[in-house]
Design an enzyme around this catalytic site. Structure first.
Site: not given
Ligand code: ASP
Length: 446
Positions: A107, A183-184, A262
């Site tokens: 993201t 973040t995932d 997370k």
């Molecule tokens: N689904 C995304 C990822 O992990 C969410 C994010 O980046 O926060 O790439």
């Protein structure tokens, strides 16, 4: 990370749209139950009712239109391809530390296409630098685009690719490394890099964002500034994750790469250190280091070990779960299991014979807890003792995800013929702060 042309549409509705050669962003007309609607086709959530189409009307409102048998859909005009104009790159100041920003996706490297509502990958490390010009006052920044992946698509081969890239820049003499990441699965990558790049001479900072950079509530810029400042100035050489400490923008926590997880799907303060405190905070332009067991910047104990063996498996035990799955997985070639058991480290008693059989076959079985906080202790109840006798290795206060990554790394580094004792010894050896004999209390209570 490509956005499917019809993101969120499935079944009959998708078929209808495909027949008319309609993509998200196109202007369309829908006639349903005698009413006519005209607007732009929007992307929609996969889990929403599949029989609805979302249209943005000319007054700016979005509406959902139910598609019935008598509904007709036609395309009026094709949508313009979205474009992003990068602001000019800021000027470089001299005398600043050298930081490399390696982008891998997520993201933080995305923006919302406001016409259609879709999140698009549009930013690379150069774009990020251009839209967060403050970074140029902190460090002399170079950028590298390594991947463009949402982190749910990151695989072991990408951890290795990231480790190779970081090692390359360490040898080129950078003062710090920043990896932008989804973040995932950032916690898994942080753990993998902690094992692959031990005691590095410079900080290695992973950073993500819960909200894309063009949203008013985005955490991308503040997280990135803290990450670059940490990479440039921190007195330690550690793998860390830089994310919001809480909802407000003023404090960014630097979590140890082997202690972070997370814990929230959408909140900006989603990341927490578990059984440990963050090792530092970045607040109002200052980095405050709070841990005292850190590898110092410039240390020459750096070890590069980027091997992983994917044949490790994380099993979450649940009431009534049958143990046969372990044998099936072992027969398919799995070399080791991390069982995330209940409480102090338990599974039901009918698992004991199968676990004994597995360990007798030389397959590693380690135990972590679903509780996340605290440590496993298998000496308290009979079940725990029986499991210990069957060869289960209690993994103290290690996070399950970190234990899985460590097992992949251990198996990869010891190689094919490794015996259980060797695997156990390495799994129980503290390599990057993943296992403490005495857990630190959590100051950041959830
Ligand atoms: N689904 C995304 C990822 O992990 C969410 C994010 O980046 O926060 O790439």
């Amino acid at each position: 990370m490509d956005m499917p042309e019809l993101q969120g549409y499935s079944g009959i509705v998708r078929k209808l749209l495909e027949q008319e050669n309609i993509s998200i962003g196109d202007e369309i007309e829908i006639i349903s139950d005698g009413r006519k609607y005209r607007g732009i086709l929007m992307a929609r959530y996969e889990l929403a009712d599949p029989n609805y189409i979302t249209l943005k009307l000319s007054n700016g409102y979005n509406i959902g239109i139910r598609v019935a048998e008598n509904t007709s859909i036609s395309k009026i005009s094709a949508g313009a391809k979205p474009m992003f104009m990068r602001p000019p790159k800021p000027q470089t100041l001299s005398g600043l530390p050298n930081v490399i920003i390696i982008s891998t996706g997520g993201t933080i490297a995305s923006r919302v296409e406001y016409r259609t509502g879709a999140v698009r990958p549009a930013l690379n490390a150069d774009d990020l630098l251009a839209i967060v010009p403050e970074l140029a006052e902190i460090a002399k920044i170079d950028t590298e685009v390594l991947y463009s992946l949402f982190s749910e698509n990151v695989q072991v081969q990408h951890w290795i690719g990231m480790a190779e890239a970081v090692d390359h820049f360490i040898h080129k003499g950078v003062d710090g490394v920043v990896l932008t990441h989804g973040t995932d699965t950032m916690g898994y990558t942080a753990a993998a890099l902690s094992f692959a790049l031990q005691k590095p001479p410079v900080p290695i900072v992973l950073v993500g964002a819960q909200r894309s950079s063009d949203r008013p509530s985005s955490d991308a810029a503040t997280n990135l500034i803290a990450a670059v400042a940490t990479a440039a100035k921190a007195p330690f050489g550690e793998v860390v994750v830089a994310m919001h400490k809480w909802h407000s923008d003023d404090i960014i926590a630097l979590h140890r790469g082997t202690r972070v997880i997370k814990l929230h799907t959408s909140s900006r303060d989603a990341f927490r250190s578990v059984n440990s405190r963050p090792i530092a905070y970045y607040q109002h332009g200052e980095l405050k280091v709070v841990a005292n067991d850190l590898n110092p910047r410039g240390s020459n104990n750096y070890t590069y070990k980027p091997k992983f063996d994917e044949r490790a498996f994380l099993v979450k035990f649940f009431p009534s779960m049958k143990p046969d799955i372990l044998s099936i997985l072992a027969d398919s070639g799995i070399r080791g299991f991390i069982i995330e058991g209940t409480g102090l480290g338990h599974v039901s008693s009918d698992w004991v014979p199968i676990i004994r059989e597995l360990t007798e076959r030389g397959i590693f079985v380690g135990m972590t807890s679903q509780c996340k906080f605290g440590r496993v202790n298998m000496n308290v109840y009979d079940t725990g003792r029986d499991l210990l006798k069957a060869g289960v290795v209690p993994l103290d206060d290690m996070l399950s995800e970190v234990a899985l990554v460590k097992l992949m790394w251990t198996l990869g580094n010891l190689g094919e013929g490794a015996g259980l004792e060797e695997i156990k010894k390495l799994m129980l050896m503290n390599i990057a702060g993943e296992i403490y004999s005495r857990s630190l209390p959590n100051t950041d209570s959830w």
